[in-house]
Design a protein around this motif. Sequence first.
Motif, PDB file in Angstrom:
ATOM      1  N   GLY A   1       0.798  -1.226   0.000  1.00 21.43           N
ATOM      2  CA  GLY A   1       0.000   0.000   0.000  1.00 21.43           C
ATOM      3  C   GLY A   1       0.824   1.267   0.000  1.00 21.43           C
ATOM      4  N   ALA A   2       2.142   1.131   0.127  1.00 17.66           N
ATOM      5  CA  ALA A   2       3.012   2.318   0.141  1.00 17.66           C
ATOM      6  C   ALA A   2       4.175   2.113  -0.814  1.00 17.66           C
ATOM      7  N   TRP A   3       3.931   1.417  -1.907  1.00 15.19           N
ATOM      8  CA  TRP A   3       5.016   1.133  -2.848  1.00 15.19           C
ATOM      9  C   TRP A   3       5.616   2.392  -3.466  1.00 15.19           C
ATOM     10  N   PRO A   4       4.825   3.411  -3.834  1.00 16.71           N
ATOM     11  CA  PRO A   4       5.460   4.637  -4.352  1.00 16.71           C
ATOM     12  C   PRO A   4       6.406   5.277  -3.337  1.00 16.71           C
ATOM     13  N   ALA A   5       6.049   5.197  -2.046  1.00 17.38           N
ATOM     14  CA  ALA A   5       6.921   5.768  -1.015  1.00 17.38           C
ATOM     15  C   ALA A   5       8.228   5.002  -0.930  1.00 17.38           C
ATOM     16  N   LEU A   6       8.158   3.683  -1.058  1.00 15.74           N
ATOM     17  CA  LEU A   6       9.383   2.898  -1.030  1.00 15.74           C
ATOM     18  C   LEU A   6      10.229   3.193  -2.258  1.00 15.74           C
ATOM     19  N   LEU A   7       9.581   3.338  -3.404  1.00 12.90           N
ATOM     20  CA  LEU A   7      10.312   3.678  -4.620  1.00 12.90           C
ATOM     21  C   LEU A   7      11.018   5.024  -4.466  1.00 12.90           C
ATOM     22  N   THR A   8      10.345   5.984  -3.841  1.00 11.19           N
ATOM     23  CA  THR A   8      10.946   7.293  -3.597  1.00 11.19           C
ATOM     24  C   THR A   8      12.164   7.176  -2.693  1.00 11.19           C
ATOM     25  N   ALA A   9      12.066   6.317  -1.667  1.00 14.56           N
ATOM     26  CA  ALA A   9      13.200   6.126  -0.757  1.00 14.56           C
ATOM     27  C   ALA A   9      14.393   5.527  -1.499  1.00 14.56           C
TER      28      ALA A   9
ATOM     29  N   PRO B   1      14.150   6.695 -12.850  1.00 14.37           N
ATOM     30  CA  PRO B   1      13.047   6.003 -12.178  1.00 14.37           C
ATOM     31  C   PRO B   1      12.511   4.819 -12.971  1.00 14.37           C
ATOM     32  N   ASP B   2      12.582   4.894 -14.303  1.00 15.44           N
ATOM     33  CA  ASP B   2      12.116   3.765 -15.113  1.00 15.44           C
ATOM     34  C   ASP B   2      12.880   2.493 -14.767  1.00 15.44           C
ATOM     35  N   SER B   3      14.200   2.599 -14.605  1.00 15.37           N
ATOM     36  CA  SER B   3      14.999   1.415 -14.307  1.00 15.37           C
ATOM     37  C   SER B   3      14.709   0.902 -12.906  1.00 15.37           C
ATOM     38  N   LEU B   4      14.404   1.813 -11.964  1.00  7.36           N
ATOM     39  CA  LEU B   4      14.071   1.382 -10.615  1.00  7.36           C
ATOM     40  C   LEU B   4      12.735   0.650 -10.583  1.00  7.36           C
ATOM     41  N   ARG B   5      11.767   1.163 -11.353  1.00  5.73           N
ATOM     42  CA  ARG B   5      10.483   0.459 -11.432  1.00  5.73           C
ATOM     43  C   ARG B   5      10.653  -0.900 -12.086  1.00  5.73           C
ATOM     44  N   ALA B   6      11.495  -0.961 -13.125  1.00  2.00           N
ATOM     45  CA  ALA B   6      11.751  -2.246 -13.787  1.00  2.00           C
ATOM     46  C   ALA B   6      12.386  -3.227 -12.808  1.00  2.00           C
ATOM     47  N   ARG B   7      13.331  -2.763 -12.013  1.00  3.43           N
ATOM     48  CA  ARG B   7      13.979  -3.628 -11.024  1.00  3.43           C
ATOM     49  C   ARG B   7      12.963  -4.118  -9.998  1.00  3.43           C
TER      50      ARG B   7
ATOM     51  N   LEU C   1       4.820  -1.989 -15.056  1.00  2.00           N
ATOM     52  CA  LEU C   1       5.335  -2.576 -16.289  1.00  2.00           C
ATOM     53  C   LEU C   1       4.792  -1.836 -17.506  1.00  2.00           C
ATOM     54  N   ALA C   2       3.523  -1.449 -17.449  1.00  2.00           N
ATOM     55  CA  ALA C   2       2.902  -0.738 -18.571  1.00  2.00           C
ATOM     56  C   ALA C   2       3.528   0.638 -18.787  1.00  2.00           C
ATOM     57  N   GLN C   3       4.101   1.222 -17.732  1.00  2.00           N
ATOM     58  CA  GLN C   3       4.705   2.551 -17.832  1.00  2.00           C
ATOM     59  C   GLN C   3       6.114   2.529 -18.413  1.00  2.00           C
ATOM     60  N   LEU C   4       6.712   1.342 -18.504  1.00  2.00           N
ATOM     61  CA  LEU C   4       8.103   1.268 -18.938  1.00  2.00           C
ATOM     62  C   LEU C   4       8.224   1.502 -20.438  1.00  2.00           C
ATOM     63  N   PRO C   5       9.230   2.252 -20.861  1.00  2.00           N
ATOM     64  CA  PRO C   5       9.467   2.455 -22.294  1.00  2.00           C
ATOM     65  C   PRO C   5      10.073   1.195 -22.917  1.00  2.00           C
ATOM     66  N   PRO C   6      10.114   1.117 -24.254  1.00  2.00           N
ATOM     67  CA  PRO C   6      10.671  -0.077 -24.913  1.00  2.00           C
ATOM     68  C   PRO C   6      12.115  -0.367 -24.526  1.00  2.00           C
ATOM     69  N   ARG C   7      12.903   0.677 -24.322  1.00  2.00           N
ATOM     70  CA  ARG C   7      14.298   0.499 -23.890  1.00  2.00           C
ATOM     71  C   ARG C   7      14.546   1.386 -22.685  1.00  2.00           C
ATOM     72  N   ILE C   8      15.333   0.905 -21.753  1.00  2.00           N
ATOM     73  CA  ILE C   8      15.598   1.647 -20.525  1.00  2.00           C
ATOM     74  C   ILE C   8      17.088   1.934 -20.438  1.00  2.00           C
ATOM     75  N   GLU C   9      17.418   3.166 -20.181  1.00  2.00           N
ATOM     76  CA  GLU C   9      18.814   3.581 -20.092  1.00  2.00           C
ATOM     77  C   GLU C   9      19.083   4.188 -18.717  1.00  2.00           C
ATOM     78  N   GLY C  10      20.265   3.913 -18.191  1.00  2.00           N
ATOM     79  CA  GLY C  10      20.710   4.588 -16.979  1.00  2.00           C
ATOM     80  C   GLY C  10      19.971   4.168 -15.732  1.00  2.00           C
ATOM     81  N   ASP C  11      20.060   5.037 -14.707  1.00  2.00           N
ATOM     82  CA  ASP C  11      19.470   4.764 -13.403  1.00  2.00           C
ATOM     83  C   ASP C  11      18.256   5.645 -13.145  1.00  2.00           C
TER      84      ASP C  11
END
Length: 388
Positions: free
Chosen positions: A55-63, A103-109, A91-101
């Motif tokens: 229920g607080a996944w965005p907060a953990l992602l921010t941390a 937020p997209d790469s953190l969500r993918a991880r 997963l739906a928000q991720l672009p076709p290719r992910i570069e660098g570090d």
Amino acid sequence: EHATFIDAALDLMDDATYAETLRRAWRRALDGETAKALAEVLDSAAVQWPGLFAGAWPALLTAVEAGAGGPRFNADHAWRALDAETAQAWLAQLPPRIEGDAPDSLRARAVLHSRQPETVLRVWRQAFAGGADPDAIYWLMEVGYADEDGQACALHGERPLHIGFDAAQRKQMAASQPEWRREIQRLHPTWGSLGAEAAPAVAQGHMGGTLAATCGLCHGPLHRLLTVPQPALAGIDCPTPLTLATCLSCQGWEQDGPILFFRHDGDGAPQAHPSQRQAEPVTPEFPAEPLREADVALFQAPPRWAWQDWGDSNGRQNLSRVGGPPSWVQSAEYPACPDCERRMSFAMQLDSDLPQADGGDWMWGSGGCNYSFWCGHCRVSAHLWQCT
């Protein structure tokens, strides 16, 4: 204030006290506190109680996005509890290719480490494979999966059986431990606490001694690690008894044998794999005595201890267990079966300080863990160890 003291206190709390302590710590973290002690509590939660963050996944992602200067809370472990709806949305928000570090790469991880069979291959191919990364397979192994013809295949189970050492083994193992650690181990549920609250055995096993079969490298007798009468109880795909054995003198020490493989007959007994049989024996640089022979109990610790972190254990927890998820010292490494080339499933891990027949304490390298693997298709086992 020392982290070891905090970890020990958390280890010995009953589940109700532990859960309430975690809830209070997480509320304080959400309010902006960043104390190191707070992060230690939340590190423990990520491994043992990841539902805390539900229920607080965005907060953990921010941390996590805060980077090296912010508390990470062992986030890779925490994502195990990520719900399917959030995983699909990220997963739906991720672009076709992910570069660098970014937020997209953190969500993918996060989605990858949620370990959901429905999404794990999709996010792995999109974010970590891409057809160009030669190390992509290690991202998939890190979350305990293999890609078998487009299907996500789990490489470990979820509920291990801990090894309950007998009284003579425990006495020998405790001899070199400081008093405070002996006391914690006496009380710790992963050691099968002695007395009225001792965990009942699910099965019995037999450790130590030597076998008639010989090492393909040095031609000395194989050293028994553990014989398991009913491997299926620990989630191992083997309908017969299984004897896991290796050569302590050669495995990981000799250049030709960093990983040792064995074929097993219909009774579960091992023989050196043909690919590792040498006509002329090598002379081991570190000849080893076998482990102390003993009958051991295999028991199921409370669910909270299904996942354990090697670093957080710090000698307090018993990491010797059959089945379940491995506690890697370094990166995940599931060897390929030498016969069918499929990734082998995790079968067992043994920590260091194991009592030997000559009164010594066996160490894996400088004090790491040994990992045993099994291919049910080919009845082949493998063994490798990691240390710092």
